[in-house]
Scaffold this motif. Structure first.
Motif, PDB file in Angstrom:
ATOM      1  N   VAL A  24       0.880  -1.156   0.000  1.00 15.08           N
ATOM      2  CA  VAL A  24       0.000   0.000   0.000  1.00 15.08           C
ATOM      3  C   VAL A  24       0.924   1.212   0.000  1.00 15.08           C
ATOM      4  O   VAL A  24       1.969   1.187   0.633  1.00 15.08           O
ATOM      5  CB  VAL A  24      -0.901  -0.003   1.250  1.00 15.08           C
ATOM      6  CG1 VAL A  24      -1.777   1.242   1.289  1.00 15.08           C
ATOM      7  CG2 VAL A  24      -1.750  -1.254   1.274  1.00 15.08           C
ATOM      8  N   GLU A  94       0.399  -6.408   3.161  1.00 10.60           N
ATOM      9  CA  GLU A  94      -0.897  -6.279   3.837  1.00 10.60           C
ATOM     10  C   GLU A  94      -1.739  -7.460   3.395  1.00 10.60           C
ATOM     11  O   GLU A  94      -1.566  -7.975   2.285  1.00 10.60           O
ATOM     12  CB  GLU A  94      -1.547  -4.947   3.429  1.00 10.60           C
ATOM     13  CG  GLU A  94      -2.690  -4.493   4.312  1.00 10.60           C
ATOM     14  CD  GLU A  94      -4.057  -4.876   3.777  1.00 10.60           C
ATOM     15  OE1 GLU A  94      -5.050  -4.639   4.468  1.00 10.60           O
ATOM     16  OE2 GLU A  94      -4.133  -5.451   2.665  1.00 10.60           O
ATOM     17  N   MET A  96      -5.037  -7.952   2.538  1.00 13.25           N
ATOM     18  CA  MET A  96      -5.923  -7.879   1.365  1.00 13.25           C
ATOM     19  C   MET A  96      -5.122  -7.761   0.071  1.00 13.25           C
ATOM     20  O   MET A  96      -5.577  -8.189  -0.982  1.00 13.25           O
ATOM     21  CB  MET A  96      -6.887  -6.693   1.487  1.00 13.25           C
ATOM     22  CG  MET A  96      -8.004  -6.919   2.466  1.00 13.25           C
ATOM     23  SD  MET A  96      -8.976  -8.410   2.105  1.00 13.25           S
ATOM     24  CE  MET A  96      -9.188  -9.020   3.763  1.00 13.25           C
ATOM     25  N   GLU A  97      -3.932  -7.170   0.169  1.00 10.95           N
ATOM     26  CA  GLU A  97      -3.082  -7.100  -1.029  1.00 10.95           C
ATOM     27  C   GLU A  97      -2.612  -8.503  -1.400  1.00 10.95           C
ATOM     28  O   GLU A  97      -2.445  -8.832  -2.576  1.00 10.95           O
ATOM     29  CB  GLU A  97      -1.904  -6.146  -0.817  1.00 10.95           C
ATOM     30  CG  GLU A  97      -2.323  -4.689  -0.610  1.00 10.95           C
ATOM     31  CD  GLU A  97      -3.325  -4.193  -1.642  1.00 10.95           C
ATOM     32  OE1 GLU A  97      -3.101  -4.416  -2.843  1.00 10.95           O
ATOM     33  OE2 GLU A  97      -4.356  -3.620  -1.246  1.00 10.95           O
ATOM     34  N   GLY A  99      -4.456 -11.116  -0.885  1.00 12.74           N
ATOM     35  CA  GLY A  99      -5.666 -11.634  -1.527  1.00 12.74           C
ATOM     36  C   GLY A  99      -5.776 -11.142  -2.958  1.00 12.74           C
ATOM     37  O   GLY A  99      -6.134 -11.889  -3.871  1.00 12.74           O
ATOM     38  N   ARG A 100      -5.420  -9.868  -3.161  1.00 17.39           N
ATOM     39  CA  ARG A 100      -5.482  -9.316  -4.509  1.00 17.39           C
ATOM     40  C   ARG A 100      -4.504 -10.033  -5.432  1.00 17.39           C
ATOM     41  O   ARG A 100      -4.799 -10.314  -6.581  1.00 17.39           O
ATOM     42  CB  ARG A 100      -5.171  -7.816  -4.466  1.00 17.39           C
ATOM     43  CG  ARG A 100      -5.675  -7.051  -5.682  1.00 17.39           C
ATOM     44  CD  ARG A 100      -5.286  -5.577  -5.690  1.00 17.39           C
ATOM     45  NE  ARG A 100      -5.487  -4.884  -4.439  1.00 17.39           N
ATOM     46  CZ  ARG A 100      -6.671  -4.466  -4.008  1.00 17.39           C
ATOM     47  NH1 ARG A 100      -7.734  -4.656  -4.732  1.00 17.39           N
ATOM     48  NH2 ARG A 100      -6.781  -3.852  -2.856  1.00 17.39           N
ATOM     49  N   MET A 103      -6.030 -13.225  -6.388  1.00 14.44           N
ATOM     50  CA  MET A 103      -7.122 -13.002  -7.325  1.00 14.44           C
ATOM     51  C   MET A 103      -6.584 -12.697  -8.721  1.00 14.44           C
ATOM     52  O   MET A 103      -7.170 -13.095  -9.720  1.00 14.44           O
ATOM     53  CB  MET A 103      -7.952 -11.826  -6.821  1.00 14.44           C
ATOM     54  CG  MET A 103      -9.353 -11.778  -7.341  1.00 14.44           C
ATOM     55  SD  MET A 103     -10.288 -10.546  -6.422  1.00 14.44           S
ATOM     56  CE  MET A 103      -9.686  -9.035  -7.122  1.00 14.44           C
ATOM     57  N   ARG A 120      -4.085  -5.847   8.773  1.00 19.42           N
ATOM     58  CA  ARG A 120      -4.992  -5.181   7.854  1.00 19.42           C
ATOM     59  C   ARG A 120      -4.800  -3.666   7.854  1.00 19.42           C
ATOM     60  O   ARG A 120      -4.567  -3.069   8.890  1.00 19.42           O
ATOM     61  CB  ARG A 120      -6.453  -5.448   8.254  1.00 19.42           C
ATOM     62  CG  ARG A 120      -7.044  -6.807   7.959  1.00 19.42           C
ATOM     63  CD  ARG A 120      -7.080  -7.126   6.479  1.00 19.42           C
ATOM     64  NE  ARG A 120      -7.160  -5.978   5.592  1.00 19.42           N
ATOM     65  CZ  ARG A 120      -8.272  -5.325   5.264  1.00 19.42           C
ATOM     66  NH1 ARG A 120      -9.428  -5.719   5.733  1.00 19.42           N
ATOM     67  NH2 ARG A 120      -8.248  -4.290   4.448  1.00 19.42           N
ATOM     68  N   ILE A 121      -4.890  -3.093   6.661  1.00 25.95           N
ATOM     69  CA  ILE A 121      -5.057  -1.642   6.537  1.00 25.95           C
ATOM     70  C   ILE A 121      -6.404  -1.499   5.843  1.00 25.95           C
ATOM     71  O   ILE A 121      -6.541  -1.864   4.676  1.00 25.95           O
ATOM     72  CB  ILE A 121      -3.944  -1.014   5.679  1.00 25.95           C
ATOM     73  CG1 ILE A 121      -2.570  -1.241   6.324  1.00 25.95           C
ATOM     74  CG2 ILE A 121      -4.210   0.480   5.492  1.00 25.95           C
ATOM     75  CD1 ILE A 121      -1.411  -0.747   5.484  1.00 25.95           C
ATOM     76  N   ALA A 122      -7.390  -1.034   6.593  1.00 27.20           N
ATOM     77  CA  ALA A 122      -8.739  -0.987   6.029  1.00 27.20           C
ATOM     78  C   ALA A 122      -8.796   0.015   4.879  1.00 27.20           C
ATOM     79  O   ALA A 122      -8.231   1.105   4.967  1.00 27.20           O
ATOM     80  CB  ALA A 122      -9.739  -0.611   7.117  1.00 27.20           C
ATOM     81  N   ALA A 123      -9.452  -0.378   3.792  1.00 25.89           N
ATOM     82  CA  ALA A 123      -9.662   0.545   2.671  1.00 25.89           C
ATOM     83  C   ALA A 123     -10.790   1.502   3.043  1.00 25.89           C
ATOM     84  O   ALA A 123     -11.590   1.205   3.935  1.00 25.89           O
ATOM     85  CB  ALA A 123     -10.020  -0.237   1.407  1.00 25.89           C
ATOM     86  N   ALA A 135     -13.586  -6.460   5.266  1.00 28.43           N
ATOM     87  CA  ALA A 135     -13.540  -7.700   4.506  1.00 28.43           C
ATOM     88  C   ALA A 135     -13.189  -8.850   5.440  1.00 28.43           C
ATOM     89  O   ALA A 135     -12.652  -8.657   6.521  1.00 28.43           O
ATOM     90  CB  ALA A 135     -12.507  -7.574   3.402  1.00 28.43           C
ATOM     91  N   VAL A 140      -9.730 -14.817   3.222  1.00 27.09           N
ATOM     92  CA  VAL A 140      -8.616 -14.439   2.352  1.00 27.09           C
ATOM     93  C   VAL A 140      -7.364 -15.236   2.698  1.00 27.09           C
ATOM     94  O   VAL A 140      -6.653 -15.733   1.820  1.00 27.09           O
ATOM     95  CB  VAL A 140      -8.350 -12.913   2.438  1.00 27.09           C
ATOM     96  CG1 VAL A 140      -7.071 -12.535   1.721  1.00 27.09           C
ATOM     97  CG2 VAL A 140      -9.530 -12.148   1.850  1.00 27.09           C
TER      98      VAL A 140
END
Lengths: 516, 716
Positions: A24, A94, A96-97, A99-100, A103, A120-123, A135, A140
């Motif tokens: 991020v 991070e 979710m990254e 997870g990205r 994906m 986590r760093i919340a979006a 999320a 994830v």
């Protein structure tokens, strides 16, 4: 046609290692890639790094990319961006990254070592929901472990902060400890030393992460979610002897309740007594007893559990007495010092932001007086003009503190104030509605109790919460008698928590209306 | 002061012949300019060549030693006009900008420059912002080269190749009297690599020489009849000269196998991607050796027809790898083949996508599809007849489960309160038509603000609201940044609004820098800059332009004042545009400046007050109203370890810079009293300490007194 090109016998020399780093903006992905390139070059590799630096500082998701191969007398042809199915090591700063990256196909079970910080760093989209818009981390992480050949995931952020450093250092430690690159630990440490800034702290963070990454499970993975604090053990209660005695009597009433209810009811009891007094605690238990009395034998006390939780929240409404009380406690001062990191030798100055309006003023007047003013719009507006402005109060100063302390001291007279009367009436109505529904639809009664979650916030936000509550509860007439009434009420409540204005709630209500 | 300092790296620019130069692509380009005797350099910053401008700016001393003039141009049009120095004089010049937006801005000057032609080598380095990570409309610079008849180089994306290309560009420009564009894609600008340096060369003919010996030639001025002759010259003299140069100097490369039934033609910039696809198919090794014949076009315009036809000789099929659309090259090649009566298969956009970046997967899929059809014997069995794509197996599909993360305002950004105030005004007065502009402030179009309906170009925010002119109607609001204001906004937006008696509200977001491109100084920057005149007031400029209603706000964090000023602007009876100049320093740049100073002061024992914000978690009810008016990365949610609470509460992390926005918004929007501002006094003086002791005594006494009369549920 056969391949004539000379692919050298030494296949390793022909092998290009591909490493991508998802971060991020502002996490130091550039520093990390520079370190990795330096380690590779020091170990007889040629390396190339690229990035899209444009938005890296500005909190967007950013990819850094490194390719490396053994040094020979010829220059290899490197690619400039990672490709799906062709990444050996993926570092994610991070969860979710990570997870990205899964994906996007950068993590594949045949080859990718995924090194991910599980914090986590919340979006922004996750933060702005009135409910809990975050999320699902567990989902994830599961996807990451299935998608990667090997997964090294733990909270590298907290580790770095503990070491007084930043996450790039602990990510490098995790990379070294994972063994995914053929370089020895000393090489990495040498590169950190050569960078010359915050070396000691970086090395500490590196070491912590290196050692954690070395402790692999039997499948070679390291998987550790961010530690979730278990509900804190309840601290002991202090106070005058006579009060403690009365408290014990109340506590005994709670202990006599069925186990799951008792646990939450004890927290609820502490909350309401803390909010007002012991008598208020008794009132809470009396109310709760009504739910317990209606509890059918076959059920698992869901009704009483919901009642214990939401009664406590409803009884502890947020008036200015409560805010003033909370803000002037010794415990709070200690917490602030800890959060802000105030050292003994420093001096702390504390400013509170208040913005009282006529509504709050009237709420804090004796009920008859407050109501009388509210009934006279002109007078009310006049009061509002005098009052309605932002006030900064310095609670580290004797005067500012004393002012709030005095307001907090209004607690004993709270029951006689307008706000209390209004809140109590609302509570009674809500609770009576739920209890009256038990006989016909137990599950629906539980959901009615849970709708209390919609009422929160201050001033306009509070008004909006109440209006959402009213709209959700208003749908009851359409739902009663249906088998799935409880389910629908739950859906309506969840929709109401999705956005500020209640757009999704409107949609859900229309759906309900369409079949009602 | 730019975001990144190259002060240390630019010392590498002094390297001499034989030394190994290693660094980022942009730094290598700068070195190449010096090695080729450039006389003057200009340009406008913007990703991906922002850092090139920063490098040049930091290298001014070295440039000065060589007698090279460097200038940070006001816009790309200015930069391109600067190249007119090479029209009459044999002085080499180079300018640099982001393409395609910069090329758009420059195109007036570019067309005039191209028409008259040049004597000295004139090159334009285009940072091609196309594909993943790009922040602009997806178009090609290629079209500009074609319409203005300038030549377009697209070198292979590695440091030695781009360094060589700079030299080729100057020589090509001089050989054909035509300006030359050289495009470097975004990742190529930031690629790290090395090359063997040559000595720097002083310009053979400098700008000083030109000034001392002025020349003119009416035939080079774009006026009839010369302009008609220019067109003829372009087609009959300059283009053939360029093609001759390209052929003679083997600018385009024939790589891979010398013979073969199939071949691949590519833009130079696509080379590494093509090789990677071949490597993955087992058709190339790590060093790019392959049997597949490759025609690598380091110059993509003009096309050298015979080279292409030679390459096609004896082949059944060729594949054109050309990124972006329209497919100018493919069309051109089809035309060439048809005219030459050739019947071989021309592949390209049939197996590769018409639009979008040619990423690794796209290349692999496209090239393997082409080879499967036309040279299946080259492929291994699995590639020849691939199995149906296997299911992802057990990996759960995360589509829709990973939150998007678009770029947004930084921690403590002074622009956030401007948009919070706008949102509050809209809540009170209803929606307005809002025109946005280019710059960090465009992040206001994203959650949580979601403001702004269009963005039409740099400095054109207010101009794009100009159609909305109706007496008594709800006024429009438009935004423009300080960068855009000086770039184009002063005339095209503000001047236009004054002249046409616009009734709209214009907010100029002044953050003291060209912040979005990396914090370069501009006219109104507050810092003193050795080589530039800064500190020119936007307010004075606006007044000078004829605006009657101007308000200067010097502290954007005052949300209440911001809101009141905007409301006044929307309701005042004053005619003409209403301009609010909202000024506060870009926090990213401010922190870069202030943080080290503060740390040093604390270490040195000075009294320093460090602000930070916090949230009282027991006062916060978890409704997140504050976040819907902020979006600060430092303000986030956290779960409490309290089973009574369902929703996460607000929490501020240690990265908070104490800008004040949280408290101001909570106050202006009447949100909640959970925010507190904690000022930590480091190295307190005797007075601080004395007062603190007294206060602690009073507060402690009051706290003990209250606790003695109640039950206390928290730990002491």
């Amino acid at each position: 046609m056969n391949m004539q090109v000379d692919i050298p016998a030494d296949a390793e020399a022909n092998r290009i290692l591909k490493l991508a780093c998802l971060a991020v903006g502002g996490q130091g992905g550039g520093v990390l890639t520079d370190w990795i390139v330096a380690v590779a070059e020091a170990n007889g590799y040629v390396a190339q790094s690229t990035s899209v630096a444009g938005v890296a500082q500005r909190t967007g998701a950013t990819i850094y990319y490194v390719e490396m191969t053994r040094h020979t007398d010829r220059l290899p042809v490197f690619s400039l961006s990672p490709s799906e199915g062709d990444v050996d090591i993926l570092i994610s700063a991070e969860l979710m990254e990570a997870g990205r990256s899964v994906m996007r196909g950068f993590v594949t079970p045949d080859r990718t070592t995924l090194i991910a910080s599980s914090h986590r760093i919340a979006a922004v989209s996750e933060k702005i929901e009135p409910g809990d818009g975050r999320a699902n981390s567990e989902e994830v992480l599961t996807a990451c472990s299935l998608a990667a050949k090997r997964l090294v995931a733990f909270d590298m952020e907290t580790m770095a902060v503990q070491a007084g450093s930043v996450i790039s250092a602990s990510l490098l430690g995790a990379l070294a400890g994972s063994g995914a690159l053929p370089f020895a630990r000393e090489g990495y440490e040498e590169v950190i030393r050569a960078s010359g800034r915050g070396v000691e702290a970086s090395l500490r963070a590196f070491t912590l992460a290196y050692e954690r990454a070395m402790r692999r499970d039997e499948s070679g993975d390291v998987i550790e979610m961010v530690a979730v604090d278990a509900p804190a053990a309840l601290p002991a209660i202090r106070g005058p002897e006579a009060m403690l005695k009365k408290w014990q009597a109340l506590e005994a009433r709670v202990q006599a309740m069925p186990a799951p209810v008792a646990e939450i009811a004890l927290r609820g009891l502490r909350k309401v007594v803390d909010f007002q007094d012991l008598a208020y605690g008794a009132e809470y238990l009396d109310r709760l007893d009504k739910a317990l009395a209606l509890e059918p034998a076959a059920r698992d006390h869901a009704l009483s559990f919901a009642a214990a939780k939401h009664l406590a929240n409803a009884m502890c409404y947020d008036d200015i007495i409560r805010v003033a009380d909370l803000k002037t406690r010794a415990h709070r001062f200690a917490r602030v010092r800890k959060e802000v990191g105030v050292r003994e030798e420093n001096v702390l100055q504390l400013t509170e932001y208040f913005h009282p309006r006529a509504e709050e003023f009237c709420g804090t007047l004796p009920a008859f007086l407050g109501a009388a003013i509210e009934k006279r719009p002109k007078l009310f507006a006049w009061v509002d003009r005098r009052l309605n402005k932002g006030r900064r109060i310095r609670t580290d100063s004797a005067r500012g503190f004393a002012m709030l302390w005095l307001v907090g001291g209004l607690r004993p007279v709270r029951r006689r104030l307008l706000r209390h009367r209004v809140e109590r009436a609302h509570l009674e109505e809500w609770y009576a509605l739920a209890l009256a529904t038990v006989a016909s639809d137990y599950a629906l009664a539980v959901e009615i109790l849970n709708c209390r979650r919609l009422i929160k916030g201050y001033s306009d936000t509070h008004v909006r919460g109440q209006s959402k509550y009213a709209r959700v509860i208003g749908a009851l007439d359409m739902l009663r008698g249906r088998d799935d009434a409880a389910d629908w009420l739950r859906r309506l409540r969840e929709a109401a928590l999705k956005d500020e204005k209640g757009v999704q709630l409107d949609g859900a209500l229309k759906t309900v209306a369409s079949f009602a | 002061m730019a975001e990144r300092s190259f002060a240390k790296e630019v010392q590498k620019l002094r390297m001499g012949a034989g030394e190994e130069f290693s660094g980022e692509g942009i730094l290598a380009i700068t070195k190449a300019l010096l090695e080729n005797g450039v006389g003057y350099v200009g340009g406008y910053q913007g990703a991906p060549i922002s850092h090139l401008m920063d490098v040049l700016s930091d290298a001014q001393e070295i440039l000065g030693e060589l007698g090279v003039h460097f200038e940070a141009s006001a816009s790309e049009a200015t930069a391109t006009a600067m190249l007119s120095a090479s029209v009459h004089y044999p002085v080499r010049g180079a300018v640099t900008y982001k393409s395609v937006v910069g090329t758009n801005v420059a195109s007036d000057a570019l067309a005039n420059l191209a028409s008259g032609g040049v004597t000295g080598g004139a090159i334009i380095i285009c940072g091609e912002d196309y594909g993943e990570g790009s922040s602009i409309m997806q178009e090609r610079s290629h079209a500009f080269a074609m319409k203005s008849q300038v030549w377009l180089l697209d070198p292979r994306p590695n440091v030695p190749a781009i360094v060589k290309s700079v030299g080729d560009a100057f020589a090509l420009s001089e050989a054909s009297n035509t300006p030359v564009m050289m495009q470097v894609r975004i990742r190529c600008c930031h690629v790290h690599g090395s090359f063997i340096a040559s000595d720097n060369k002083r310009p053979e003919f400098s700008v000083r020489d030109a000034m001392e010996n002025p020349r003119r030639d009416t035939a080079r001025i774009v006026l009839p009849p010369a302009s008609f002759l220019h067109e003829k010259e372009k087609l009959e003299t300059r283009k053939p000269a360029a093609i001759r140069f390209l052929k003679d100097n083997k600018i385009n490369e024939f790589l891979g196998g010398a013979t073969g039934k199939v071949g691949i033609v590519m833009q130079g910039g696509m080379y590494n991607g093509v090789i990677r696809a071949l490597q993955r198919m087992g058709l190339a090794n790590a060093w790019g050796d392959t049997d597949v014949p490759l025609y690598v076009m380091n110059c993509v315009y003009p096309v050298v027809e015979d080279e292409f036809l030679d390459f096609c000789e004896g082949k059944d099929a060729v594949l054109i790898v050309e990124e972006g659309h329209p497919d100018y090259l493919e069309q051109n090649f089809a035309h060439i083949l048809y005219k030459a009566g050739r019947t071989l298969h021309l592949g390209g956009k049939d197996v590769l996508p018409m639009g979008g970046e040619y990423t690794g997967k796209v290349m692999l899929d496209g090239i393997s599809a082409f080879l499967r059809d036309h040279a299946p014997d080259m492929l291994t069995a699995p590639l020849r007849a691939p199995n149906r794509e296997e299911d992802a197996g057990d990996v759960p599909d995360l589509t829709g489960k990973i939150p998007g993360r678009p770029p947004g305002f930084c921690i403590g950004c002074p622009e956030r309160p401007i948009f919070a105030a706008t949102k509050l005004v809209e809540e009170e007065m209803g929606k307005h038509h809002i025109s946005s502009d280019i710059g960090c402030h465009l992040f206001s179009s994203m959650p949580p603000f979601e403001l702004g309906a269009t963005t039409m170009g740099y400095g054109l925010g207010p101009a794009s609201a100009s159609a909305f002119h109706a007496d008594g109607a709800r006024r429009t609001i438009s935004f423009v940044g300080d960068g855009g204001f000086w770039h184009n906004g002063l005339t095209s937006s503000v001047g236009n609004a004054v002249f046409n008696k616009s009734d709209g509200v214009i907010i100029i977001v002044d953050n003291f820098y060209s912040a979005a491109t990396g914090g370069q100084d501009i006219l109104s920057s507050r810092a003193t800059n050795k080589t530039k005149q800064t500190q020119n007031s936007i307010t004075s400029a606006v007044k000078g332009m004829g605006v009657k209603w101007v308000r200067q706000i010097d502290h954007t964090y005052d949300v209440g004042k911001m809101r009141a000023t905007l409301k006044e602007a929307l309701t005042t009876d004053v005619e003409g545009p209403k301009v609010i100049v909202a000024s506060s320093e870009c926090m990213l740049n401010k922190q870069r400046r202030v943080k080290p100073e503060m740390t040093k002061a604390i270490k040195g024992g000075e009294r320093v007050v460090k602000p930070r914000f916090g949230v009282d978690e027991d006062v916060c009810t978890g409704d997140h109203a504050c976040m819907r008016l902020s979006g600060c990365p430092s303000l986030s949610v956290k779960t409490l370890d309290d089973p009574l609470r369902d929703d996460p509460v607000a929490s501020i992390d240690q990265n908070c810079v104490g800008c004040g926005n949280c408290g101001e918004v909570a106050d202006a929007a009447v949100l909640c009293p959970s925010f507190y501002r904690a000022d930590v006094v480091h190295n307190p003086n005797e007075r601080d300490r004395r007062r603190d002791r007294f206060r602690k005594k009073v507060i402690g006494w009051l706290q003990t007194r209250r606790e003695s009369g109640r039950l206390v549920f928290q730990e002491a």
